[in-house]
Enzyme design. Structure first.
Site, PDB file in Angstrom:
ATOM      1  N   ASP A 582     -18.341 -16.652  75.402  1.00 23.49           N
ATOM      2  CA  ASP A 582     -19.542 -16.425  76.251  1.00 23.49           C
ATOM      3  C   ASP A 582     -20.385 -15.181  75.478  1.00 23.49           C
ATOM      4  O   ASP A 582     -21.635 -15.429  75.501  1.00 23.49           O
ATOM      5  CB  ASP A 582     -19.137 -15.872  77.541  1.00 23.49           C
ATOM      6  CG  ASP A 582     -18.308 -16.907  78.282  1.00 23.49           C
ATOM      7  OD1 ASP A 582     -18.197 -17.870  77.957  1.00 23.49           O
ATOM      8  OD2 ASP A 582     -17.926 -16.772  79.387  1.00 23.49           O
ATOM      9  N   GLU A 756      -6.043 -11.540  79.902  1.00 25.64           N
ATOM     10  CA  GLU A 756      -7.204 -12.330  79.300  1.00 25.64           C
ATOM     11  C   GLU A 756      -7.576 -11.694  77.802  1.00 25.64           C
ATOM     12  O   GLU A 756      -7.662 -12.302  76.876  1.00 25.64           O
ATOM     13  CB  GLU A 756      -8.418 -12.481  79.987  1.00 25.64           C
ATOM     14  CG  GLU A 756      -9.515 -13.556  79.447  1.00 25.64           C
ATOM     15  CD  GLU A 756     -10.475 -13.489  80.345  1.00 25.64           C
ATOM     16  OE1 GLU A 756     -11.608 -14.478  80.185  1.00 25.64           O
ATOM     17  OE2 GLU A 756     -10.837 -12.697  81.215  1.00 25.64           O
TER      18      GLU A 756
END
Length: 789
Positions: A582, A756
């Protein structure tokens, strides 16, 4: 019923006519003269009959033609009103394959398929009987209801330490001084209804409590019927010593069923029943009910009342810590051969403890067979590896609903909404994170399946089939699947709409390449894999062609991720959400001239995989040759270097309209009612120009990871230098954290979670937790399982 109705209508008409003829015969006297006249004119009457039949025949024929014309004139109008973006791909579904029916389908019917809650059970059917667990947590003297996984609960840890993806799982949850161990077991025996029975064992403990400060824990176990079927309470619900039966009911899928509660400890049980179609806000219903009773009577307990014909039953189980309780769901209880008492006994007490112990032993043995880590790593690393695969399999969910698709720009559809709905669809999928992302993500699924297919190839094929069946007529698959009210309740509004112009890295080809490898070397279930690939081929072709056309660049063999916002004034560098990376800095000014090196490498993987599948399935036609030619073109080292290699940096870069001189500055901005606020606004200090984008990172390494660089090339040496250079990519917690031990394992023991992301300076976990996306691939790194991917 319809047929008999038609027959009776005909008989009524016929009998009515007969009655008229009979009456006239009785009322009219014979007239010989009339009879003679009729006989003379008999031929004219016969001609009239023939003409009448002809006219009727012509009428029916004409009417058929009119219907045909109306159908074919109206149908195009209907199709025009239904945009292509929400039209399913016109090919047989993968999930209709025989290998996904019968015993396979039934064996996966029940499961912990609600990853968004701390413990949730449902069946793989659109409107299921669902079960789950809530409890009251205590923090700083205040009570909090725990149910839906959320980071704000600040639990010490939660997650599956063991889970085989089918019929067993063990989870540990630490909430302040309360530790809950939840175990799940599924059983299919004689007399069971469809899908079998299941049991949950809950063990409540506290390491911090001593004899002088024992306190009670309040658990809430519930059943809810999404179909609205009435759930009935046992007459002796509050006396589980005498009768373990809590509730009972009946459904079309599993037949009659019963829910039983068993414990050797002194439990107090209370209940509430609700009638509502909305199950996703069940936490609020219980809290309101509990709060109202507490304010009225000063007791923290459910009121032992129920709405009429409830489709939700909540049972409060309260006891002094420590305590243990077993809950058993028994299906098919309406049959004479159901053996209910015997089955309840086998899913509670010492029998349940023994079965759970055996299942844990089987899990450990299978983990060793699949990944062979015992001789390679220390015991702490092996424990983390088991938690990684356990969380991955325990995080598999089943969802049903309709995605919301942003209206295409050229759409002529008249609607008051800014979206149109995809067709109703089901999805069986793993999820990246139970708290942050408890839903299906297309590109994450490729990483998930790299792990899952080594554990259970049939589960892997089932998941892939569900994803590919979501393809529309253009070959597009929505990148994020938000299906059903529960899933929708966890997503910020700005991320709900899916855009048909945006793709996601086709990581499923990573898994499919592994399957082709498996067939070639006779591993696993070659026949089932072959039949799957045979049917999947036409969908994979459409998927490839969608990427090849919609994501192509201006130059031949160039590609870029569509969907970047070229009008944003809030972002320093417009995000490329569709790329999966992203925040990776692309060209500062999105344009049609962009070329993204990572997408080029993904397309090479896809073309090469399609070529292999075509050869394997003997589809050596023009399309098979085309994939081979495309793979050859995209692997051309000289073309790759001309488009993306920078000699000065010795690295591969994106290309686009770019300037480095961009910053965010505080500006005063007028909003509604002329209100002035200070906001960070993007400011461009230099005109952008078409150039390589000089940012070294993951994208720069894609040609290296894709094995495109020839081993004899000096450029390969430069890539290794970049990776090992501490001033660029090599850090103690960056690439080095992907070693067999150290950072992922250390963070798990320090925090209780897989994360993450990991901080590059201190190695501290950050982002979503628990995260079982790419982080779980540490198991493959531990096992050094690279060659098959």
């Amino acid at each position: 019923m319809t047929g008999s109705g038609r027959r009776s209508a005909r008989s009524r008409i016929k009998s009515s006519t007969d009655a008229i003829e009979d009456d006239s015969a009785h009322k009219t006297r014979p007239n010989h003269k009339l009879r003679e006249d009729r006989s003379k004119d008999h031929s004219s009457i016969r001609i009239f009959n023939v003409n009448l039949k002809a006219l009727l025949g012509i009428g029916v024929f004409s009417f058929s033609i009119v219907l045909f014309l109306i159908h074919h004139l109206i149908k195009p109008v209907e199709e025009a009103q239904k945009p292509r973006v929400v039209t399913p791909f016109p090919a047989p579904k993968l999930m209709d394959l025989p290998q996904f029916q019968g015993e396979h389908k039934e064996s996966l019917y029940w499961g912990t398929y609600r990853p968004q809650v701390y413990l949730g059970i449902r069946a793989r059917t659109p409107r299921s009987l669902i079960a789950g667990l809530m409890w009251i947590g205590v923090k700083d003297g205040r009570f909090f209801m725990r149910h839906v996984c959320q980071d704000s609960d600040e639990l010490g840890t939660y997650g599956w330490t063991h889970h085989n993806g089918r019929d067993y799982g063990h989870q540990v949850i630490v909430d302040q001084d309360l530790t809950l161990a939840t175990s799940f077991l599924k059983s299919k025996g004689d007399g069971s209804g469809y899908g079998g029975d299941w049991a949950v064992r809950i063990d409540a403990q506290s390491e911090k409590l001593n004899e002088e400060m024992w306190r009670s824990a309040h658990l809430f176990f519930y059943l809810a019927d999404e179909d609205g079927n009435t759930l009935s309470l046992s007459r002796d619900t509050l006396d589980i010593r005498e009768n373990s039966l809590l509730a009972l009911g009946s459904r079309m899928d599993v037949g009659s069923w019963q829910l039983h509660l068993e414990s050797m400890d002194n439990l107090e049980v209370h209940y509430s029943g609700f009638r509502t179609p909305h199950i996703h806000n069940l936490s609020d219903l219980v809290q309101e009910n509990l709060g109202a009773h507490a304010r009225k009577f000063g007791r923290l307990q459910l009121p032992d009342t129920s709405d009429d014909s409830p489709n939700i039953l909540v049972f409060q189980i309260s006891a002094r810590i420590p305590f243990k309780t077993n809950i058993a769901f028994i299906s098919g209880t309406g049959l004479k051969s159901s053996r209910v008492e015997e089955r309840v006994s086998s899913l509670t007490g010492t029998s349940l403890i023994h079965q759970l112990s055996e299942k844990q032993k089987e899990f450990n043995e299978k983990f060793e067979r699949c990944f062979n880590l015992t001789d390679k790593l220390d015991s702490d690393s092996v424990i983390v590896g088991k938690a990684a695969i356990g969380n991955m399999l325990g995080g598999i969910g089943y969802f049903y609903g309709q995605s919301k698709i942003s209206l295409p720009r050229n759409s002529k559809l008249k609607t008051h909404d800014n979206f149109i709905s995809y067709w109703p669809a089901e999805l069986y999928t793993a999820v990246p994170s139970r708290s942050f992302f408890p839903r299906g993500f297309l590109w994450d699924e490729g990483f998930h399946q790299l792990l899952i297919w080594r554990w259970d190839i049939r589960i892997c094929l089932d998941i892939l089939g569900h994803w590919l069946d979501l393809m529309n007529i253009d070959g597009w698959i929505p990148r994020e699947q938000i299906l059903g009210a529960e899933a929708l309740s966890k997503v910020p509004e700005e991320f709900v709409l899916q855009h048909s112009t945006n793709g996601n890295p086709p990581t499923l080809f990573l898994v499919l390449r592994g399957k082709v490898f498996s067939i070639k070397f006779h591993y696993f279930l070659a026949t089932e894999i072959s039949s799957f690939l045979e049917r999947a081929f036409v969908r994979l072709e459409a998927w490839f062609q969608w990427f090849n056309t919609t994501q192509s660049g201006k130059e031949m063999s160039s590609y870029f991720w569509h969907g970047r916002d070229n009008a944003t004034i809030r972002e320093l560098n417009p995000k490329s959400l569709s790329s999966g990376l992203d925040d990776y800095p692309r060209a500062s000014h999105p344009s049609e001239e962009e070329r993204h090196v990572d997408l080029r490498c993904w397309m090479l993987l896809a073309a090469d995989c399609m070529h292999s599948i075509a050869e394997l399935s003997e589809k050596k036609n023009d399309m098979g040759k085309m994939y081979g030619s495309t793979a050859k073109l995209l692997s051309d080292f000289e073309i790759l270097n001309q488009m993306h290699f920078d000699d000065a940096y010795g690295a591969y870069f994106d290309f686009g309209n770019h300037t480095e001189k961009v910053r965010l500055s505080w500006k005063e901005v007028k909003t509604g009612n002329n209100y002035v606020s200070r906001q960070l606004i993007r400011e461009v200090l230099e005109r952008p120009e078409l150039r390589l984008v000089p940012h070294i990172g993951y994208v720069s390494l894609f040609p290296f990871m894709g094995r495109i660089i020839p081993p004899e090339s000096l450029i390969l040496e430069k890539q290794l230098d970049l990776i090992s250079n501490r001033s660029t990519l090599w850090t103690d917690y960056g690439l080095r954290s992907l070693a067999k031990t150290r950072n992922v394992v250390r963070n798990y023991y320090q925090t209780g979670y897989l994360w993450e992301q990991y901080d590059q300076k201190k190695g501290k976990g950050k982002g979503a937790r628990p995260f079982t996306g790419w982080t779980s691939l540490v198991v493959l790194i531990m096992a050094e399982a690279y060659s098959e991917t």
